[in-house]
Write an enzyme that holds these catalytic residues in place. Sequence first.
Site, PDB file in Angstrom:
ATOM      1  N   LEU A  65      -1.966  -2.217 -12.230  1.00  0.00           N
ATOM      2  CA  LEU A  65      -2.917  -1.121 -12.433  1.00  0.00           C
ATOM      3  C   LEU A  65      -2.636   0.014 -11.449  1.00  0.00           C
ATOM      4  CD1 LEU A  65      -5.889  -3.592 -12.786  1.00  0.00           C
ATOM      5  CD2 LEU A  65      -5.006  -2.122 -14.627  1.00  0.00           C
ATOM      6  N   PRO A  66      -3.221   1.199 -11.701  1.00  0.00           N
ATOM      7  CA  PRO A  66      -2.860   2.340 -10.845  1.00  0.00           C
ATOM      8  C   PRO A  66      -3.223   2.179  -9.356  1.00  0.00           C
ATOM      9  CG  PRO A  66      -3.867   3.111 -12.886  1.00  0.00           C
ATOM     10  CD  PRO A  66      -4.002   1.614 -12.871  1.00  0.00           C
ATOM     11  N   THR A  97       0.253  -1.316  -6.506  1.00  0.00           N
ATOM     12  CA  THR A  97       0.314  -0.904  -5.094  1.00  0.00           C
ATOM     13  C   THR A  97      -1.065  -0.405  -4.700  1.00  0.00           C
ATOM     14  OG1 THR A  97       2.599  -0.202  -5.372  1.00  0.00           O
ATOM     15  CG2 THR A  97       1.430   0.620  -3.439  1.00  0.00           C
ATOM     16  N   LYS A 172       4.831  -2.853   1.282  1.00  0.00           N
ATOM     17  CA  LYS A 172       5.012  -1.843   0.225  1.00  0.00           C
ATOM     18  C   LYS A 172       4.647  -0.440   0.715  1.00  0.00           C
ATOM     19  CE  LYS A 172       5.482   0.045  -3.812  1.00  0.00           C
ATOM     20  NZ  LYS A 172       6.802   0.386  -4.317  1.00  0.00           N
ATOM     21  N   LYS A 247      -0.876   8.928  -3.689  1.00  0.00           N
ATOM     22  CA  LYS A 247      -1.757   7.775  -3.431  1.00  0.00           C
ATOM     23  C   LYS A 247      -1.149   6.851  -2.381  1.00  0.00           C
ATOM     24  CE  LYS A 247      -1.115   4.141  -5.654  1.00  0.00           C
ATOM     25  NZ  LYS A 247      -0.885   2.917  -6.396  1.00  0.00           N
TER      26      LYS A 247
HETATM   27  P1  NAD Z   1       0.793   3.737 -15.169  1.00  0.00           P
HETATM   28  O1  NAD Z   1      -0.294   4.727 -14.969  1.00  0.00           O
HETATM   29  O2  NAD Z   1       1.963   4.061 -16.045  1.00  0.00           O
HETATM   30  O3  NAD Z   1       0.165   2.345 -15.706  1.00  0.00           O
HETATM   31  C1  NAD Z   1      -1.096   1.857 -15.348  1.00  0.00           C
HETATM   32  C2  NAD Z   1      -1.731   1.325 -16.624  1.00  0.00           C
HETATM   33  O4  NAD Z   1      -2.969   0.706 -16.279  1.00  0.00           O
HETATM   34  C3  NAD Z   1      -2.039   2.414 -17.647  1.00  0.00           C
HETATM   35  O5  NAD Z   1      -1.381   2.111 -18.869  1.00  0.00           O
HETATM   36  C4  NAD Z   1      -3.570   2.379 -17.781  1.00  0.00           C
HETATM   37  O6  NAD Z   1      -4.019   2.652 -19.083  1.00  0.00           O
HETATM   38  C5  NAD Z   1      -3.860   0.939 -17.374  1.00  0.00           C
HETATM   39  N1  NAD Z   1      -5.234   0.720 -16.930  1.00  0.00           N
HETATM   40  C6  NAD Z   1      -5.947   1.412 -16.019  1.00  0.00           C
HETATM   41  N2  NAD Z   1      -7.184   0.865 -15.871  1.00  0.00           N
HETATM   42  C7  NAD Z   1      -7.228  -0.206 -16.709  1.00  0.00           C
HETATM   43  C8  NAD Z   1      -8.206  -1.181 -17.013  1.00  0.00           C
HETATM   44  N3  NAD Z   1      -9.402  -1.162 -16.436  1.00  0.00           N
HETATM   45  N4  NAD Z   1      -7.909  -2.120 -17.932  1.00  0.00           N
HETATM   46  C9  NAD Z   1      -6.709  -2.145 -18.530  1.00  0.00           C
HETATM   47  N5  NAD Z   1      -5.720  -1.257 -18.291  1.00  0.00           N
HETATM   48  C10 NAD Z   1      -5.975  -0.304 -17.389  1.00  0.00           C
HETATM   49  O7  NAD Z   1       1.300   3.363 -13.696  1.00  0.00           O
HETATM   50  P2  NAD Z   1       2.660   2.613 -13.296  1.00  0.00           P
HETATM   51  O8  NAD Z   1       3.717   3.610 -13.016  1.00  0.00           O
HETATM   52  O9  NAD Z   1       2.914   1.512 -14.272  1.00  0.00           O
HETATM   53  O10 NAD Z   1       2.212   2.002 -11.893  1.00  0.00           O
HETATM   54  C11 NAD Z   1       1.355   0.872 -11.802  1.00  0.00           C
HETATM   55  C12 NAD Z   1       1.305   0.447 -10.350  1.00  0.00           C
HETATM   56  O11 NAD Z   1       2.634   0.134  -9.899  1.00  0.00           O
HETATM   57  C13 NAD Z   1       0.762   1.532  -9.395  1.00  0.00           C
HETATM   58  O12 NAD Z   1      -0.004   0.929  -8.410  1.00  0.00           O
HETATM   59  C14 NAD Z   1       2.043   2.124  -8.815  1.00  0.00           C
HETATM   60  O13 NAD Z   1       1.821   2.693  -7.536  1.00  0.00           O
HETATM   61  C15 NAD Z   1       2.942   0.914  -8.758  1.00  0.00           C
HETATM   62  N6  NAD Z   1       4.390   1.187  -8.819  1.00  0.00           N
HETATM   63  C16 NAD Z   1       4.912   2.074  -9.706  1.00  0.00           C
HETATM   64  C17 NAD Z   1       6.281   2.301  -9.713  1.00  0.00           C
HETATM   65  C18 NAD Z   1       6.912   3.280 -10.681  1.00  0.00           C
HETATM   66  O14 NAD Z   1       8.107   3.600 -10.489  1.00  0.00           O
HETATM   67  N7  NAD Z   1       6.201   3.756 -11.691  1.00  0.00           N
HETATM   68  C19 NAD Z   1       7.117   1.610  -8.834  1.00  0.00           C
HETATM   69  C20 NAD Z   1       6.563   0.682  -7.975  1.00  0.00           C
HETATM   70  C21 NAD Z   1       5.190   0.468  -7.970  1.00  0.00           C
END
Ligand code: NAD
Length: 299
Positions: A65-66, A97, A172, A247
Amino acid sequence: MATIGFIGLGNMGGPMAANLVKAGHTVSGFDLNPAALDALGKAGGKVAKSAAEAVAGASVVITMLPAGEHVRDVYLNQGGLIDVTKDAHPLLIDCSTIDVESARTVTATAETAGLAMLDAPVSGGTAGAQNGTLTFMVGGTEDAFTRGKAVLEAMGKNIFHAGGPGAGQAVKICNNMMLAINMVGVSEGFLLAEKLGLDWNKLHQICATATANSWALSNYCPAPGPVPAAPSNRDYAPGFAAALMVKDVKLSQAAAEAAGSPTPLAAKALSFYQQVVDQGDGGKDFSVVFRWLAQQKRH
Ligand code: NAD
């Protein structure tokens, strides 16, 4: 093979869940975004109508999740994941994260309910998620780590046990703080090189084997051209969104403030990414800081 409930199927969670399916696990997923659910269905997963439905009968629950507020919301609310799984005793793994405090609070609540939980944030970006080559930094008990390792191996190449609850998140945020600073450094280097009449490909070729080399430079070059797969070649489509980097650096700054650790460069880098977001590019990949910097005047 495990039965897995997967909540949060975005840029990272989507391909991670698809890799679990590929490895032979049964995956039932939920996301608020219907397009993300469609993608899971196409990848061979089961599409659930709610988080509770996704985790019913699961031996492992994974969330991606975000931010901390979403993780607390999904796990701790009445009818949340801890509530609905406390009799089935699945292993809970949060890969988002988030701040160390939220991770420890959610884990403590899970443990009180008799559930084992890991904080297991990842590094490696969307390419790592797609290719199953993520690095997992895992916090939690030795027992929970041993229980979760095989499932994490279906999504990642390097699985590290960092320490007790919250230790994965601590690693992280230090990693991303270093990355945020480094990306600004690489951007400044490529911009200066251009002004000095150098070719970006040539600069990249040389510096990737010299002392300036880094992941940001060799795999994710913010200047378009030298690394074809980098977001800089597709108008900075994420990848890892600048808003998420803001964030994460805020998390590192809050942790540094609480611990009394000096982070002056991270503070400066954070102000840059914040301006990127403020000018409307929060949804672009964080390497768009290169384009933002190119628009700045020297003084
Ligand atoms: P994203 O916004 O693409 O995905 C998050 C998903 O969570 C979305 O599809 C959203 O609809 C869903 N969501 C939010 N609230 C929800 C709920 N209550 N129930 C169900 N679904 C829900 O973000 P991301 O890029 O996939 O990143 C996710 C996490 O991973 C973050 O914490 C980010 O910091 C971390 N991260 C991302 C990357 C990257 O390169 N994108 C790399 C490492 C870590």
